[in-house]
Design an enzyme around this catalytic site. Structure first.
Site, short mmCIF file in Angstrom:
data_model
loop_
_atom_site.label_atom_id
_atom_site.label_comp_id
_atom_site.label_asym_id
_atom_site.label_seq_id
_atom_site.Cartn_x
_atom_site.Cartn_y
_atom_site.Cartn_z
N GLU A 1 0.98 -1.20 0.07
CA GLU A 1 -0.01 -0.01 -0.04
C GLU A 1 0.63 1.37 0.12
OE1 GLU A 1 -1.99 -3.55 1.10
OE2 GLU A 1 -0.26 -2.63 2.13
N HIS B 1 10.01 15.11 10.05
CA HIS B 1 11.17 15.00 9.21
C HIS B 1 10.87 14.83 7.79
CE1 HIS B 1 14.31 13.95 12.30
NE2 HIS B 1 13.66 14.64 13.01
#
Length: 180
Positions: A76, A103
């Site tokens: 996925e 991040h």
């Protein structure tokens, strides 16, 4: 916030619980399928549709996020990452959910429904949704490099291998076929 979701048969029950969970928090939930259990369904189109909807929203200036589920979450995530402008992260802990946003400014998270309890998955998603991208220069720079490569196949000032002319990756039936 608008949240686009998709799954395959392995994550269908998680998907239903997630929709209810997010709706009670006031989120607009858009389900990209499937709507019923089919053990032979194929996740790529569901996940690509959810990821494309997120990318479309971002291009239109509307902030949204996506969540995709499957047995492991790997396929996925790979499917979602095929969509230009999507940064899908495989999330398996609170820390990875937080870091995916902090991040990488990930806009889709992928979770393995067979790897976690529903309670764990909901906690990961809540953290993913709540964590802002602080926009630190080093992270913005790296994300920009990924976008540049995605768009033109190069990263300015960096050495990046070029694909072999005319070559397309093969889909092999097994590792044995690859070795021959």
């Amino acid at each position: 916030m608008r949240i686009h979701i998709a799954t395959d048969h392995a994550g269908l029950e998680f998907s239903r619980a997630l929709q209810e969970h997010l709706a009670t928090q006031g989120h607009e939930v858009i389900d990209h399928g499937p709507v019923e259990y089919d053990a032979l369904d194929d996740y790529p189109s569901f996940c690509i549709n959810a990821a494309q909807a997120v990318a479309n929203d971002w291009r239109e200036g509307a902030f949204s996020l996506g969540v995709v589920f499957g047995g492991s979450g790997n396929g996925e995530q790979i499917a979602a990452n095929k969509v230009e402008g999507v940064r899908a992260a495989l999330v398996w802990s609170v820390a990875t959910a937080k870091l995916a946003r902090e991040h990488n400014n990930a806009n889709v998270c992928s979770i393995g429904a067979r790897q976690h309890t529903l309670e764990e998955a909901l906690e990961f998603i809540d953290v993913f949704i709540a964590e802002p991208f602080p926009g630190e220069e080093r992270h913005v720079r790296r994300i920009s490099q990924l976008a540049e490569f995605e768009q033109i196949g190069l990263i300015s000032g960096k050495e990046v291998l070029e694909p072999t002319e005319g070559a397309t990756p093969a889909v092999l039936e097994s590792d044995e076929a690859a070795a021959n």
